[in-house]
Design a protein around this motif. Structure first.
Motif, short mmCIF file in Angstrom:
data_model
loop_
_atom_site.label_atom_id
_atom_site.label_comp_id
_atom_site.label_asym_id
_atom_site.label_seq_id
_atom_site.Cartn_x
_atom_site.Cartn_y
_atom_site.Cartn_z
N SER A 252 0.80 -1.22 0.00
CA SER A 252 0.00 0.00 0.00
C SER A 252 0.83 1.27 0.00
O SER A 252 0.35 2.32 -0.40
N ALA A 253 2.09 1.19 0.44
CA ALA A 253 2.80 2.46 0.66
C ALA A 253 4.14 2.63 -0.05
O ALA A 253 4.71 3.71 0.02
N CYS A 254 4.68 1.59 -0.70
CA CYS A 254 5.98 1.79 -1.35
C CYS A 254 5.79 2.66 -2.59
O CYS A 254 5.10 2.29 -3.54
N CYS A 255 6.39 3.85 -2.57
CA CYS A 255 6.19 4.79 -3.66
C CYS A 255 7.29 4.66 -4.73
O CYS A 255 7.36 5.47 -5.65
N GLN A 256 8.14 3.66 -4.58
CA GLN A 256 9.23 3.42 -5.55
C GLN A 256 10.14 4.63 -5.70
O GLN A 256 10.66 4.92 -6.80
N CYS A 257 10.36 5.32 -4.60
CA CYS A 257 11.26 6.47 -4.65
C CYS A 257 12.71 6.03 -4.86
O CYS A 257 13.54 6.82 -5.25
N ARG A 258 13.02 4.81 -4.52
CA ARG A 258 14.30 4.11 -4.61
C ARG A 258 15.40 4.68 -3.71
O ARG A 258 16.59 4.45 -3.92
N VAL A 259 15.01 5.41 -2.65
CA VAL A 259 16.02 5.91 -1.71
C VAL A 259 16.73 4.72 -1.05
O VAL A 259 17.93 4.77 -0.76
N CYS A 260 15.97 3.63 -0.81
CA CYS A 260 16.58 2.44 -0.18
C CYS A 260 17.75 1.95 -1.03
O CYS A 260 18.80 1.58 -0.50
N THR A 261 17.59 1.95 -2.34
CA THR A 261 18.67 1.49 -3.23
C THR A 261 19.78 2.54 -3.31
O THR A 261 20.96 2.20 -3.27
N PRO A 275 17.15 -2.93 -3.41
CA PRO A 275 15.97 -3.20 -2.58
C PRO A 275 14.66 -2.69 -3.19
O PRO A 275 13.62 -3.35 -3.05
N HIS A 276 14.70 -1.56 -3.89
CA HIS A 276 13.42 -1.03 -4.42
C HIS A 276 12.83 -1.98 -5.46
O HIS A 276 11.60 -2.08 -5.60
N GLU A 277 13.71 -2.71 -6.20
CA GLU A 277 13.20 -3.66 -7.21
C GLU A 277 12.50 -4.83 -6.51
O GLU A 277 11.48 -5.33 -6.99
N ILE A 278 13.08 -5.25 -5.39
CA ILE A 278 12.48 -6.37 -4.65
C ILE A 278 11.14 -5.91 -4.06
O ILE A 278 10.14 -6.64 -4.10
N MET A 279 11.11 -4.69 -3.55
CA MET A 279 9.85 -4.15 -3.00
C MET A 279 8.80 -4.02 -4.11
O MET A 279 7.62 -4.27 -3.89
N ARG A 280 9.25 -3.67 -5.31
CA ARG A 280 8.30 -3.53 -6.42
C ARG A 280 7.66 -4.89 -6.73
O ARG A 280 6.44 -4.99 -6.90
N ALA A 309 16.82 4.99 5.54
CA ALA A 309 16.50 5.54 4.22
C ALA A 309 15.02 5.72 3.94
O ALA A 309 14.60 6.78 3.46
N CYS A 310 14.23 4.71 4.18
CA CYS A 310 12.86 4.70 3.65
C CYS A 310 11.99 5.82 4.25
O CYS A 310 11.78 5.87 5.46
N PRO A 311 11.47 6.72 3.40
CA PRO A 311 10.65 7.81 3.92
C PRO A 311 9.27 7.33 4.38
O PRO A 311 8.54 8.08 5.04
N GLN A 312 8.90 6.10 4.02
CA GLN A 312 7.59 5.57 4.39
C GLN A 312 7.67 4.63 5.59
O GLN A 312 6.70 3.94 5.91
N SER A 313 8.83 4.55 6.21
CA SER A 313 9.03 3.64 7.35
C SER A 313 8.66 2.19 7.03
O SER A 313 8.08 1.48 7.85
N LEU A 314 8.99 1.79 5.82
CA LEU A 314 8.76 0.38 5.44
C LEU A 314 9.96 -0.46 5.87
O LEU A 314 10.95 0.08 6.37
N HIS A 315 9.87 -1.76 5.66
CA HIS A 315 10.89 -2.66 6.21
C HIS A 315 11.59 -3.51 5.15
O HIS A 315 11.54 -4.73 5.18
N PRO A 316 12.27 -2.86 4.18
CA PRO A 316 12.93 -3.65 3.13
C PRO A 316 13.91 -4.68 3.67
O PRO A 316 13.91 -5.83 3.23
N ARG A 317 14.74 -4.31 4.66
CA ARG A 317 15.73 -5.27 5.16
C ARG A 317 15.06 -6.52 5.72
O ARG A 317 15.45 -7.64 5.40
S1 SF4 Z 1 10.86 0.71 0.23
FE1 SF4 Z 1 10.77 2.83 0.92
S2 SF4 Z 1 12.67 3.76 0.18
FE2 SF4 Z 1 12.40 1.85 -0.95
S3 SF4 Z 1 11.35 2.45 -2.82
FE3 SF4 Z 1 9.76 1.86 -1.36
S4 SF4 Z 1 9.19 3.76 -0.32
FE4 SF4 Z 1 11.13 4.18 -1.37
#
Ligand code: SF4
Ligand code: SF4
Length: 446
Positions: A252-261, A275-280, A309-317
């Motif tokens: 619902s919230a990953c905006c694909q900003c790719r700051v994580c990457t 990481p943003h590709e995996i989140m996508r 990094a993540c501005p949405q406080s998501l948990h890629p790691r």
């Molecule tokens: S996981 Fe967070 S930092 Fe990474 S692309 Fe999505 S919103 Fe952006």
């Protein structure tokens, strides 16, 4: 001394990495290494133990490092340390004339300077290829306390029975203690004057890579720090993440900003983890780039993506490490990287300053002195685990009712496997032994 003789001493004295995954030290010895690195980066906020131990036992640790280098025929040793650890750097400089093959490699004040791939790049300019280990670049990396343990084993015939641990956060007297392996976390917190708040949670290790722990958990050869934090502290809430909820939040919230990457510490070194590709893929349910998923294998677990990094406080790691474990469980080998890009030219501008990270995590108020304590601690009981290292658990060789002395072998390495020796850490009587641990009760001499 030959490599085989040193390896035997390391194994008989139970020397594993005194932090991280506890890789048995003997298994790292390799004549192809030209450089031995002493890792004193201590890059996680609030941790202090390595610089304190190195400052106190400078001669012993440099002698241990020198011995390892001479034994394997390495040309040079580098003490990887930050400039800000001034008194430790001064203590090393004072000893350097006696060790011409050892030099200091200054690390930047960043996280994760202590990730060995980053440490090697910052001090030698070499990039360990994705999925490879330091020896592929001619390096062996040892932790400070591991090398002190080598010195103690070789020159004092002392096996590993004790561990240095910083206890900090919401305790009355933050300090670093040397305690017998198997000491309970509850006893350690009492040593630090007890918790200063009623509702707290214990973090074992640093705030970035540490794990939640209980009062009843015990010290192992890899325990470096206990951080006591309020149960509603953001770092604790982050660590209590439920994976299913995290997956839904990504959808619902990953905006694909790719700051994580963009800030990923391994991606910046040219490793193919994005990481943003995996989140996508997770958020869309579609795997457009299967390689991006497989590249989860190249994540170091540093946590920059989710704790900074993540501005949405998501948990890629969290999600990437779960994916990595799933790939391993299903026998999917680490892929041959599709590419190993050059180091990102923007890397210098995207490094994460440790001070900024400490503030972002809400930990600045806990960044107080935690001096090395001279107190000798004698717990009434210890619970010594047989799996304190990477590889197969050790095999117990004592029984309930046996009397044991400090330094006595209580478990031997598993045969034909990566494993290690375990020793009693107090004088006492074995109350219970099973495949996982031995419980020893203190027995005072008559
Ligand atoms: S996981 Fe967070 S930092 Fe990474 S692309 Fe999505 S919103 Fe952006
Ligand atoms: S935890 Fe995140 S930032 Fe660190 S290596 Fe893995 S993907 Fe990159």
């Amino acid at each position: 001394m030959t490599i085989e003789e040193l390896a035997e001493i390391m194994k008989n004295n139970g020397i594993s990495g005194a932090g991280g995954a506890g890789f048995p030290a003997y298994a790292k010895l390799n004549p192809n290494a030209d450089t031995i690195l002493l890792n004193c980066a201590e890059c996680e906020p609030l941790l202090k133990v390595h610089r304190q131990v190195l400052k106190t036992y400078t001669f012993e640790i440099l002698s241990g490092l020198n011995l390892i280098a001479k034994t394997i025929g390495a040309k040079q040793c580098i003490v990887a340390i930050k400039k800000s650890y001034r008194s430790t750097v001064a203590a090393i400089e004072a000893q350097l004339p006696a060790f011409p093959n050892i030099k200091i490699g200054i690390l930047p004040e960043i996280y994760p300077a202590g990730d060995e791939v980053v440490t090697i790049y910052e001090t030698t300019g070499r990039v360990v290829a994705p999925g490879s280990i330091p020896i592929s670049e001619g390096c062996i990396v040892y932790n400070v306390e591991t090398v002190l343990n080598v010195y103690n084993a070789v020159f004092r015939q002392q096996p590993v029975t004790h561990k240095y641990i910083t206890v900090t956060g919401e305790v009355h007297t933050p300090a670093t203690f040397r305690v017998p392996i198997g000491t309970s976390f509850e006893a350690l917190i009492q040593l630090a004057g007890g918790a200063s708040i009623d509702s707290y949670v214990i973090l074992c290790g640093g705030p970035m890579t540490g794990t939640l722990a209980q009062n009843t958990d015990v010290v192992t050869k890899t325990t470096n720090a206990l951080i006591v934090l309020p149960s509603n502290h953001p770092v604790i809430i982050q660590k209590q993440t439920n994976q299913t909820i995290s997956e839904k939040r990504v959808m619902s919230a990953c905006c694909q900003c790719r700051v994580c990457t963009d800030l990923c510490s391994r991606h910046l070194l040219g490793h193919p983890i994005e990481p943003h590709e995996i989140m996508r893929a997770m958020s869309s349910g579609k795997v457009v780039k299967p390689q991006a998923i497989l590249n989860a294998a190249f994540c170091s677990g540093c946590g920059i993506c989710e704790m900074f990094a993540c501005p949405q406080s998501l948990h890629p790691r969290t999600l990437i490490l779960a994916l990595k474990a799933e790939l391993r469980k299903n026998g999917i080998a680490v892929p041959k990287p599709e590419y190993s890009a050059p180091v990102n030219p923007q890397r210098d501008y995207r490094k994460v300053a440790k001070e900024r990270l400490t503030a972002r995590l809400g930990l600045t108020k806990y960044n107080t002195p935690a001096p090395l304590s001279e107190k000798d601690f004698h717990p009434k009981k210890v619970k010594i685990l047989f799996s304190q290292h990477t590889g197969a658990p050790s095999i117990p060789n004592v029984q309930a009712g046996d009397s044991v002395a400090v330094g006595q072998v209580i478990a031997v390495p598993a045969e034909n496997a990566l494993s290690n020796t375990i020793h009693a850490s107090i004088n006492g009587k074995v109350l219970l032994v099973n495949k996982e641990f031995a419980l020893i009760e203190e027995q005072k001499e008559a």
